[in-house]
Design an enzyme around this catalytic site. Structure first.
Site, PDB file in Angstrom:
ATOM      1  N   GLY A  44      49.574  39.905  26.821  1.00  0.00           N
ATOM      2  CA  GLY A  44      49.568  40.321  28.218  1.00  0.00           C
ATOM      3  C   GLY A  44      50.348  39.398  29.132  1.00  0.00           C
ATOM      4  O   GLY A  44      51.040  39.839  30.050  1.00  0.00           O
ATOM      5  N   GLU A  47      51.352  31.674  30.571  1.00  0.00           N
ATOM      6  CA  GLU A  47      51.417  30.953  31.844  1.00  0.00           C
ATOM      7  C   GLU A  47      52.371  29.761  31.849  1.00  0.00           C
ATOM      8  O   GLU A  47      52.014  28.663  32.288  1.00  0.00           O
ATOM      9  CB  GLU A  47      50.006  30.498  32.245  1.00  0.00           C
ATOM     10  N   HIS A  68      45.292  35.737  37.466  1.00  0.00           N
ATOM     11  CA  HIS A  68      44.776  35.033  36.293  1.00  0.00           C
ATOM     12  C   HIS A  68      45.794  34.016  35.776  1.00  0.00           C
ATOM     13  O   HIS A  68      45.466  32.847  35.543  1.00  0.00           O
ATOM     14  CB  HIS A  68      44.449  36.041  35.188  1.00  0.00           C
ATOM     15  N   GLU A  69      47.034  34.462  35.614  1.00  0.00           N
ATOM     16  CA  GLU A  69      48.053  33.553  35.075  1.00  0.00           C
ATOM     17  C   GLU A  69      48.358  32.424  36.050  1.00  0.00           C
ATOM     18  O   GLU A  69      48.599  31.285  35.644  1.00  0.00           O
ATOM     19  CB  GLU A  69      49.328  34.334  34.736  1.00  0.00           C
ATOM     20  N   GLU A  92      40.303  29.284  30.026  1.00  0.00           N
ATOM     21  CA  GLU A  92      40.223  30.734  30.165  1.00  0.00           C
ATOM     22  C   GLU A  92      38.999  31.176  30.961  1.00  0.00           C
ATOM     23  O   GLU A  92      39.057  32.151  31.710  1.00  0.00           O
ATOM     24  CB  GLU A  92      40.251  31.402  28.793  1.00  0.00           C
TER      25      GLU A  92
END
Length: 208
Positions: A44, A47, A68-69, A92
């Site tokens: 997906g 980073e 999120h990243e 995470e």
């Protein structure tokens, strides 16, 4: 100018999410930021500092994915787990929680209906962390749920706006351990200090 082919979500939410996290957890830890979308990408997102790689279809559909990243710039790229065994917990888990916070903020400030954001606001059912689970076995979403429960334990709320102790805890992690790694023991010690109360029972219950 000249950026018509760049996904609007990527332009908008890279800037917005970085600003949001910087206000809460301290200045952006690096000298540049950006994003690259790829139509065929095996995961997906990834980073990398300065140029996060995203699967295009996810960027088109979800600002939370961008958040999120970008959360990883603070927790994952700057503050990094000292052990691979703690990557899911520390890196995470926090990124999962912070992306949820970001969507809550968007909903609260956009003036749009709650229904528009409902799919992104509702924590996944897998956030219900069984007390018998050990951190080493947690999925990303379980780790996000564990962080949510830690915030509730510290402040009595799962919402960032009502959790000053937990927010101070993350800011201390991000600024005090910038560009370095932390152990699980350090993570627990910082949480205990910010909470101002005994967290040992909670930490044992969730195998931290």
């Amino acid at each position: 100018a000249g950026m018509a082919s760049v996904p609007a979500n990527l332009v908008t939410h890279t800037a917005k999410s970085l600003d949001y996290f910087a206000r809460l957890y301290g200045p952006y830890p690096f000298s540049q930021s950006g994003g690259l979308t790829l139509t065929n990408f095996p995961v997906g997102g990834q980073e990398q500092v300065g140029l996060v790689q995203y699967k295009r279809s996810l960027v088109d559909g979800s600002p939370s994915f961008i958040a999120h990243e970008n959360a990883h710039m603070w927790f994952g790229n700057s503050v990094t787990a000292a052990s691979w065994a703690d990557v899911v917990l520390i890196q995470e888990g926090l990124a999962q929680l912070l992306e949820w916070d970001y969507v809550q903020m968007l909903r609260a400030t956009s003036g749009t209906s709650a229904a528009m954001w409902a799919p992104l606001l509702t924590p996944p059912t897998t956030w219900r962390v069984p007390t018998h689970m050990k951190v080493a076995k947690l999925t990303y979403q379980y780790a996000g749920g564990l962080m949510r429960e830690l915030r509730r334990e510290m402040d009595g709320s799962i919402e960032q706006a009502r959790a000053p102790r937990f927010t101070a805890f993350l800011r201390t992690l991000a600024t005090g351990h910038a560009h370095s790694s932390i152990t699980r023991a350090q993570f627990k010690a910082e949480a205990q200090k910010a909470a101002g109360k005994d967290l040992s029972g909670f930490l044992r219950r969730y195998g931290i």
